[in-house]
Write a protein that holds these residues in place. Structure first.
Motif, PDB file in Angstrom:
ATOM      1  N   ALA A 126       0.830  -1.204   0.000  1.00  0.00           N
ATOM      2  CA  ALA A 126       0.000   0.000   0.000  1.00  0.00           C
ATOM      3  C   ALA A 126       0.867   1.258   0.000  1.00  0.00           C
ATOM      4  CB  ALA A 126      -0.926  -0.008   1.214  1.00  0.00           C
ATOM      5  N   ALA A 127       1.954   1.230   0.772  1.00  0.00           N
ATOM      6  CA  ALA A 127       2.861   2.373   0.804  1.00  0.00           C
ATOM      7  C   ALA A 127       3.501   2.600  -0.563  1.00  0.00           C
ATOM      8  CB  ALA A 127       3.935   2.158   1.864  1.00  0.00           C
ATOM      9  N   LEU A 128       3.858   1.521  -1.249  1.00  0.00           N
ATOM     10  CA  LEU A 128       4.436   1.646  -2.589  1.00  0.00           C
ATOM     11  C   LEU A 128       3.439   2.254  -3.568  1.00  0.00           C
ATOM     12  CD1 LEU A 128       6.444  -1.667  -3.103  1.00  0.00           C
ATOM     13  CD2 LEU A 128       7.360   0.664  -3.129  1.00  0.00           C
ATOM     14  N   VAL A 129       2.208   1.770  -3.543  1.00  0.00           N
ATOM     15  CA  VAL A 129       1.183   2.296  -4.458  1.00  0.00           C
ATOM     16  C   VAL A 129       1.016   3.801  -4.247  1.00  0.00           C
ATOM     17  CG1 VAL A 129      -1.289   2.290  -4.991  1.00  0.00           C
ATOM     18  CG2 VAL A 129      -0.063   0.130  -4.727  1.00  0.00           C
ATOM     19  N   GLY A 130       0.907   4.218  -2.996  1.00  0.00           N
ATOM     20  CA  GLY A 130       0.729   5.644  -2.721  1.00  0.00           C
ATOM     21  C   GLY A 130       1.939   6.467  -3.100  1.00  0.00           C
ATOM     22  N   ALA A 131       3.131   5.967  -2.770  1.00  0.00           N
ATOM     23  CA  ALA A 131       4.350   6.718  -3.046  1.00  0.00           C
ATOM     24  C   ALA A 131       4.610   6.850  -4.543  1.00  0.00           C
ATOM     25  CB  ALA A 131       5.540   6.048  -2.365  1.00  0.00           C
ATOM     26  N   ILE A 132       4.419   5.764  -5.289  1.00  0.00           N
ATOM     27  CA  ILE A 132       4.665   5.806  -6.731  1.00  0.00           C
ATOM     28  C   ILE A 132       3.688   6.754  -7.405  1.00  0.00           C
ATOM     29  CG2 ILE A 132       4.686   4.451  -8.852  1.00  0.00           C
ATOM     30  CD1 ILE A 132       7.048   3.918  -6.920  1.00  0.00           C
ATOM     31  N   ALA A 133       2.419   6.684  -7.007  1.00  0.00           N
ATOM     32  CA  ALA A 133       1.425   7.588  -7.592  1.00  0.00           C
ATOM     33  C   ALA A 133       1.774   9.045  -7.290  1.00  0.00           C
ATOM     34  CB  ALA A 133       0.038   7.247  -7.059  1.00  0.00           C
ATOM     35  N   GLU A 134       2.134   9.324  -6.056  1.00  0.00           N
ATOM     36  CA  GLU A 134       2.471  10.700  -5.677  1.00  0.00           C
ATOM     37  C   GLU A 134       3.708  11.188  -6.417  1.00  0.00           C
ATOM     38  OE1 GLU A 134       2.014  14.351  -3.930  1.00  0.00           O
ATOM     39  OE2 GLU A 134       0.630  12.638  -3.907  1.00  0.00           O
ATOM     40  N   ALA A 135       4.698  10.303  -6.586  1.00  0.00           N
ATOM     41  CA  ALA A 135       5.921  10.698  -7.284  1.00  0.00           C
ATOM     42  C   ALA A 135       5.663  11.015  -8.750  1.00  0.00           C
ATOM     43  CB  ALA A 135       6.964   9.583  -7.160  1.00  0.00           C
ATOM     44  N   LEU A 136       4.642  10.385  -9.326  1.00  0.00           N
ATOM     45  CA  LEU A 136       4.354  10.598 -10.749  1.00  0.00           C
ATOM     46  C   LEU A 136       3.473  11.805 -11.019  1.00  0.00           C
ATOM     47  CD1 LEU A 136       3.724   6.919 -11.913  1.00  0.00           C
ATOM     48  CD2 LEU A 136       5.585   8.417 -12.666  1.00  0.00           C
ATOM     49  N   VAL A 137       2.756  12.282 -10.029  1.00  0.00           N
ATOM     50  CA  VAL A 137       1.795  13.363 -10.267  1.00  0.00           C
ATOM     51  C   VAL A 137       2.471  14.599 -10.856  1.00  0.00           C
ATOM     52  CG1 VAL A 137       0.295  15.042  -9.131  1.00  0.00           C
ATOM     53  CG2 VAL A 137       0.039  12.623  -8.627  1.00  0.00           C
ATOM     54  N   GLY A 138       3.597  15.006 -10.277  1.00  0.00           N
ATOM     55  CA  GLY A 138       4.287  16.189 -10.792  1.00  0.00           C
ATOM     56  C   GLY A 138       4.738  16.034 -12.234  1.00  0.00           C
ATOM     57  N   PRO A 139       5.504  14.988 -12.562  1.00  0.00           N
ATOM     58  CA  PRO A 139       5.916  14.768 -13.947  1.00  0.00           C
ATOM     59  C   PRO A 139       4.738  14.656 -14.910  1.00  0.00           C
ATOM     60  CG  PRO A 139       7.246  13.409 -12.495  1.00  0.00           C
ATOM     61  CD  PRO A 139       6.175  14.022 -11.645  1.00  0.00           C
ATOM     62  N   LEU A 140       3.657  14.014 -14.480  1.00  0.00           N
ATOM     63  CA  LEU A 140       2.496  13.884 -15.364  1.00  0.00           C
ATOM     64  C   LEU A 140       1.819  15.231 -15.578  1.00  0.00           C
ATOM     65  CD1 LEU A 140       0.912  10.579 -13.993  1.00  0.00           C
ATOM     66  CD2 LEU A 140       2.173  10.882 -16.136  1.00  0.00           C
ATOM     67  N   ALA A 141       1.746  16.038 -14.531  1.00  0.00           N
ATOM     68  CA  ALA A 141       1.144  17.369 -14.671  1.00  0.00           C
ATOM     69  C   ALA A 141       1.953  18.235 -15.621  1.00  0.00           C
ATOM     70  CB  ALA A 141       1.026  18.034 -13.306  1.00  0.00           C
ATOM     71  N   ASP A 142       3.294  18.106 -15.559  1.00  0.00           N
ATOM     72  CA  ASP A 142       4.150  18.867 -16.471  1.00  0.00           C
ATOM     73  C   ASP A 142       3.996  18.362 -17.901  1.00  0.00           C
ATOM     74  OD1 ASP A 142       5.076  20.299 -14.313  1.00  0.00           O
ATOM     75  OD2 ASP A 142       6.870  19.064 -14.052  1.00  0.00           O
ATOM     76  N   GLY A 143       3.804  17.066 -18.044  1.00  0.00           N
ATOM     77  CA  GLY A 143       3.523  16.481 -19.342  1.00  0.00           C
ATOM     78  C   GLY A 143       4.703  16.258 -20.253  1.00  0.00           C
ATOM     79  N   ASP A 144       5.901  16.579 -19.790  1.00  0.00           N
ATOM     80  CA  ASP A 144       7.060  16.448 -20.679  1.00  0.00           C
ATOM     81  C   ASP A 144       8.219  15.687 -20.040  1.00  0.00           C
ATOM     82  OD1 ASP A 144       7.769  18.292 -18.792  1.00  0.00           O
ATOM     83  OD2 ASP A 144       8.374  19.862 -20.213  1.00  0.00           O
ATOM     84  N   ALA A 145       7.929  14.917 -18.989  1.00  0.00           N
ATOM     85  CA  ALA A 145       8.993  14.186 -18.308  1.00  0.00           C
ATOM     86  C   ALA A 145       9.423  12.987 -19.142  1.00  0.00           C
ATOM     87  CB  ALA A 145       8.522  13.724 -16.929  1.00  0.00           C
ATOM     88  N   ALA A 146      10.714  12.788 -19.270  1.00  0.00           N
ATOM     89  CA  ALA A 146      11.242  11.635 -19.989  1.00  0.00           C
ATOM     90  C   ALA A 146      11.292  10.444 -19.036  1.00  0.00           C
ATOM     91  CB  ALA A 146      12.634  11.933 -20.522  1.00  0.00           C
ATOM     92  N   PRO A 147      10.861   9.268 -19.488  1.00  0.00           N
ATOM     93  CA  PRO A 147      10.908   8.085 -18.610  1.00  0.00           C
ATOM     94  C   PRO A 147      12.284   7.858 -17.991  1.00  0.00           C
ATOM     95  CG  PRO A 147       9.624   7.597 -20.566  1.00  0.00           C
ATOM     96  CD  PRO A 147      10.234   8.965 -20.779  1.00  0.00           C
ATOM     97  N   GLY A 148      13.347   8.110 -18.745  1.00  0.00           N
ATOM     98  CA  GLY A 148      14.693   7.900 -18.232  1.00  0.00           C
ATOM     99  C   GLY A 148      15.055   8.818 -17.088  1.00  0.00           C
ATOM    100  N   ASP A 149      14.318   9.922 -16.940  1.00  0.00           N
ATOM    101  CA  ASP A 149      14.577  10.843 -15.833  1.00  0.00           C
ATOM    102  C   ASP A 149      13.805  10.473 -14.576  1.00  0.00           C
ATOM    103  OD1 ASP A 149      16.187  12.351 -17.522  1.00  0.00           O
ATOM    104  OD2 ASP A 149      14.560  13.706 -18.111  1.00  0.00           O
ATOM    105  N   VAL A 150      12.844   9.578 -14.700  1.00  0.00           N
ATOM    106  CA  VAL A 150      11.946   9.271 -13.584  1.00  0.00           C
ATOM    107  C   VAL A 150      12.030   7.811 -13.150  1.00  0.00           C
ATOM    108  CG1 VAL A 150       9.528   9.247 -12.824  1.00  0.00           C
ATOM    109  CG2 VAL A 150      10.343  11.079 -14.340  1.00  0.00           C
ATOM    110  N   ILE A 151      11.980   6.901 -14.096  1.00  0.00           N
ATOM    111  CA  ILE A 151      11.814   5.486 -13.772  1.00  0.00           C
ATOM    112  C   ILE A 151      12.996   4.887 -13.012  1.00  0.00           C
ATOM    113  CG2 ILE A 151      11.546   3.188 -14.777  1.00  0.00           C
ATOM    114  CD1 ILE A 151       9.714   4.449 -16.860  1.00  0.00           C
ATOM    115  N   PRO A 152      14.257   5.166 -13.368  1.00  0.00           N
ATOM    116  CA  PRO A 152      15.350   4.574 -12.575  1.00  0.00           C
ATOM    117  C   PRO A 152      15.260   4.910 -11.093  1.00  0.00           C
ATOM    118  CG  PRO A 152      16.193   5.432 -14.636  1.00  0.00           C
ATOM    119  CD  PRO A 152      14.778   5.914 -14.535  1.00  0.00           C
ATOM    120  N   GLY A 153      14.899   6.142 -10.776  1.00  0.00           N
ATOM    121  CA  GLY A 153      14.753   6.531  -9.374  1.00  0.00           C
ATOM    122  C   GLY A 153      13.620   5.799  -8.688  1.00  0.00           C
ATOM    123  N   LEU A 154      12.532   5.568  -9.418  1.00  0.00           N
ATOM    124  CA  LEU A 154      11.411   4.836  -8.831  1.00  0.00           C
ATOM    125  C   LEU A 154      11.789   3.380  -8.551  1.00  0.00           C
ATOM    126  CD1 LEU A 154       8.349   6.132 -10.905  1.00  0.00           C
ATOM    127  CD2 LEU A 154       9.042   6.783  -8.589  1.00  0.00           C
TER     128      LEU A 154
END
Length: 204
Positions: free
Chosen positions: A160-188
């Motif tokens: 449950a903690a993972l689901v919440g944390a991953i969703a929260e971490a993605l909200v900003g990049p998704l709102a910006d709309g131009d995040a490259a997967p390589g800038d986000v996914i390795p950290g996740l």
């Protein structure tokens, strides 16, 4: 005896319902929930507004069905990724990677599904599906604990903690709309492996 529609009639009704939902999917992907009025969906589907109401009782039912349709596809992809060969930690990481990469490939749609204010019926569906994603992770975590691959932990709580944390971490990049997967996914992935009690190459 309850009335039963003839099969040909039911098939036409089902086809129209599917047509409405696919039109709503296209509209949501472009404009989010804010652009998904019944009139706009009807226009996208090329039918009358009245025809939409013959398939759905109202906007709430349509919005909830739209959410279920889209998120069920995401859940299926995540579950398939979690079934790949590997350790429990790597299976969970693969599921997280799949979830994040699919979201970043369609940021407008993913933001709408994760965070955009919507009908209360959609909020209720969000809770249902958050638990479904949690369960995908929890099964693999429990197996990892049982096999001695992961340290003792509460699988459902960690999931449950993972689901919440991953969703929260993605909200900003998704709102910006131009995040490259390589800038986000390795950290996740690194975060996920650390949260499970393991290590990643980044820790070396």
């Amino acid at each position: 005896m309850p009335y039963r529609r003839p099969p040909a009639v039911q098939a036409r009704l089902d086809a129209r319902r599917d047509r409405v939902l696919e039109a709503a999917v296209r509209l949501l992907s472009r404009e989010g929930y804010g652009g998904c009025s019944v009139a706009a969906i009807a226009a996208e589907a090329g039918i009358s507004t009245g025809s939409v109401y013959q398939s759905f009782s109202g906007k709430s039912e349509l919005a909830a069905a739209l959410f279920r349709t889209l998120v069920a596809r995401e859940l299926e992809a995540v579950a398939a990724a979690a079934d790949r060969p590997g350790t429990a930690a790597r299976r969970v990481a693969a599921a997280v990677e799949t979830f994040a990469s699919r979201a970043l490939q369609a940021p407008r749609r993913a933001f709408a599904l994760l965070a955009e204010p919507a009908d209360p019926a959609v909020d209720a569906e969000r809770l249902v599906f958050r638990r479904a994603f949690r369960d995908v992770y929890a099964v693999r975590i429990a197996a990892g604990v049982a096999a001695g691959e992961l340290p003792p932990q509460n699988p459902e709580l960690t999931a449950a903690a993972l689901v919440g944390a991953i969703a929260e971490a993605l909200v900003g990049p998704l709102a910006d709309g131009d995040a490259a997967p390589g800038d986000v996914i390795p950290g996740l992935i690194t975060f996920t492996l650390r949260a499970l009690g393991g290590h990643d190459a980044a820790d070396a």
